[in-house]
Design an enzyme around this catalytic site. Structure first.
Site, short mmCIF file in Angstrom:
data_model
loop_
_atom_site.label_atom_id
_atom_site.label_comp_id
_atom_site.label_asym_id
_atom_site.label_seq_id
_atom_site.Cartn_x
_atom_site.Cartn_y
_atom_site.Cartn_z
N ASN A 141 26.44 31.81 6.48
CA ASN A 141 27.11 33.11 6.53
C ASN A 141 26.12 34.27 6.48
O ASN A 141 26.26 35.24 7.23
CB ASN A 141 28.13 33.23 5.40
CG ASN A 141 29.26 32.23 5.56
OD1 ASN A 141 29.31 31.51 6.56
ND2 ASN A 141 30.16 32.17 4.59
N HIS A 192 38.17 69.42 39.55
CA HIS A 192 39.38 68.84 40.18
C HIS A 192 39.04 68.21 41.53
O HIS A 192 39.89 68.12 42.41
CB HIS A 192 40.47 69.89 40.38
CG HIS A 192 40.75 70.71 39.15
ND1 HIS A 192 41.74 70.38 38.25
CD2 HIS A 192 40.13 71.81 38.66
CE1 HIS A 192 41.75 71.28 37.26
NE2 HIS A 192 40.76 72.14 37.48
N SER A 233 29.68 43.98 55.20
CA SER A 233 31.01 43.38 55.19
C SER A 233 30.95 42.08 55.95
O SER A 233 30.21 41.95 56.93
CB SER A 233 32.01 44.34 55.84
OG SER A 233 33.11 43.61 56.36
N LYS A 271 29.87 48.11 58.53
CA LYS A 271 29.99 48.55 57.13
C LYS A 271 28.68 48.46 56.36
O LYS A 271 27.90 47.54 56.51
CB LYS A 271 31.02 47.69 56.40
CG LYS A 271 32.47 47.99 56.73
CD LYS A 271 32.90 49.42 56.42
CE LYS A 271 33.08 49.67 54.95
NZ LYS A 271 34.22 48.91 54.41
N GLU A 318 29.46 50.42 42.88
CA GLU A 318 30.85 50.05 42.54
C GLU A 318 30.90 49.10 41.35
O GLU A 318 31.74 49.23 40.47
CB GLU A 318 31.53 49.40 43.75
CG GLU A 318 31.79 50.38 44.88
CD GLU A 318 32.22 49.66 46.14
OE1 GLU A 318 33.42 49.47 46.33
OE2 GLU A 318 31.34 49.25 46.93
#
Ligand code: ARG
Length: 470
Positions: A116, A162, A289, A295, A302
């Protein structure tokens, strides 16, 4: 299949007559992931053995045998030659069992110690190194951002609110916004380090030990010291084995880092679209792609955005893991490891890749400037111009609003209105009002601390370069 008592792992021998059911063993084992704590487990054991010798519970020969044995085990693990055994449950028992097979005194190593306090120690030692490495990676990311800004020091682009064009800013100012965020992240990480850097060893399973352990010595040997080299020890044995707030705190600061990385990634993803076309990310940091030959996708950016989700999830998992635990150690705590490891791995690799990607990204200065040259973005400057001429801010804001509507109705850009049209709204507007719309000049007017004016951005770039080169 029942196993003979003498073949049981140390934690079961004596009390148990048989090993666990195979599926139960698989359910409870942690060595498949906590093996990566091995270096820290060994360091902790070496310090503990040295201390046991000092207080007379090991002879010098025994202590040296243990330390040498642990060193050899460490070499085998590093070389990939060590055989981890699932039936020995965790990293601690694997190493202790291997040691005791080679060095009989290994059977004395666990004196005054429990798994522990041992696991609390190992995680703290591991996390100290992770925080230090992450701090270096954050610094490198900040450098990449400052360089990216400097390489494009003259580039002006629209700042957005915005996601609508708001006011022109220097590209460098936009990059420095992230440098500030990562600076606070760096501070949070170092503050977290202070609370991680406390030695729990000597807490035992829950109630310390009746043996005269020298906790200060162990802490010093393992570098758990303050700025004045005084040992830093946990002050309550129950707290020391039961809480993981230091790990949660790390995951919380990592969550903010992931959040900042995700927002930066989002900016890059938007800017790399044909619609914005502000930047080009080099091929090495994009993918194609499988179907559409044209692409080029910003997958690294991402994924940097996407990985924030798992880092947040890890934080939530740990908070939930701890919230209902009665004092003190509960086996639930074993579930902290994978979340914690994953958090450090994810945030560190994302920071590294982001820095590398920034170093391989170019800015389309012309497109940025063109977008920033929309005279509407300087409507606020025209308001300020009228304020300087004595109009109240509300009057000026209203007047310029009317001009924007007038320009829209007559299909003109704001700076294409005639003086007569300007004066139809406010007689205080004359030809020098039209000079407001020169973007580079506009950027010489914003020199408040923290504003995107030419002089101020240059000063901030200089400040960060000096700070990051220290
Ligand atoms: N694998 C355990 C964990 O990660 C180590 C501590 C085990 N302690 C115990 N009493 N079973 O929490």
């Amino acid at each position: 299949m029942k196993r003979k008592s003498k073949n049981l792992p140390v934690s079961r021998s004596g009390r148990f007559s048989a090993g666990p059911e195979p599926e139960a063993a698989k359910f409870t084992e942690s060595v498949s992931f906590d093996w990566r704590l091995w270096r820290y487990d060994i360091l902790g054991s070496m310090a503990h053995a040295t201390m046991l010798q000092k207080i007379g519970l090991l002879t010098k020969t025994e202590r040296n045998g243990i330390v040498n044995g642990l060193e050899r085990i460490g070499q085998e693990i590093a070389a990939g030659r060590f055989r981890w055994k699932t039936e020995l449950e965790d990293v601690h028992m694997n190493i202790e069992a291997a040691l005791t097979r080679r060095v009989p005194a290994g059977a004395k190593l666990h004196t005054g110690r429990s798994r522990n306090d041992q696991i609390a120690l190992d995680v703290r030692l591991w996390l100290r190194d992770q925080i230090a490495a992450l701090a270096r990676e954050l610094r490198d990311l900040q450098k990449a951002l400052v360089d990216f800004g400097s390489r494009n020091a003259g580039v002006v682009l629209p700042g957005y609110t915005h996601l609508q064009r708001a006011q022109p800013v220097y590209f460098a100012h936009h990059m420095l916004a992230y440098v500030e965020m990562f600076e606070r992240d760096h501070q949070r990480a170092s503050e977290c380090f202070r609370r991680v850097n406390v030695c729990p060893l000597g807490s035992g399973a829950i109630a310390g030990s009746t043996l005269p352990l020298d906790r200060e010595l162990v802490a010093k040997l393992l570098g758990f010291v303050d700025a004045r080299n005084r040992p830093r020890l946990t002050q309550n044995s129950m707290d020391a084995v039961s809480d993981r707030d230091f790990a949660i705190e790390f995951c919380a600061s990592a969550a903010l880092i992931a959040l900042h990385l995700s927002r930066l990634a989002e900016d890059l993803i938007l800017w790399a679209t044909a619609e914005f076309n502000f930047i080009k990310i080099s091929d090495a940091y994009t993918t194609g792609s499988s179907l559409m030959p044209q692409k080029k996708n910003p997958d690294i950016a991402e994924l940097s955005r996407g990985k924030a989700g798992r880092v947040f999830g890890n934080l939530m998992a740990l908070l939930t893991l701890l919230k209902g635990l009665p004092m003190t150690y509960n086996r639930d705590l074993q579930e902290d490891k994978e979340r914690l490891f994953d958090t450090a791995d994810t945030v560190r690799s994302t920071a590294r890749l982001m820095a590398a990607m920034l170093r391989h990204t170019t800015v389309h200065a012309g497109n940025c400037l063109q977008a920033a040259s929309d005279p509407g973005l300087l409507a606020t400057d025209l308001v300020d111009h009228l304020v300087r001429k004595g109009r109240s801010f509300r009057e000026a804001h209203h007047g310029v609003g009317q001009l924007v509507a007038l320009a829209e109705r007559s299909g003109k850009r704001l700076n294409e209105l005639s003086v007569a049209e300007l004066q139809s709204v406010d007689p205080k507007l004359d030809t020098d009002a039209l000079r407001i719309f020169d973007v580079p000049r506009a950027l010489t007017r914003r020199n408040l601390t923290g504003a995107p004016g030419a002089r101020e951005v240059k000063r901030q770039l200089g400040r960060w370069k000096a700070m990051l080169s220290e």
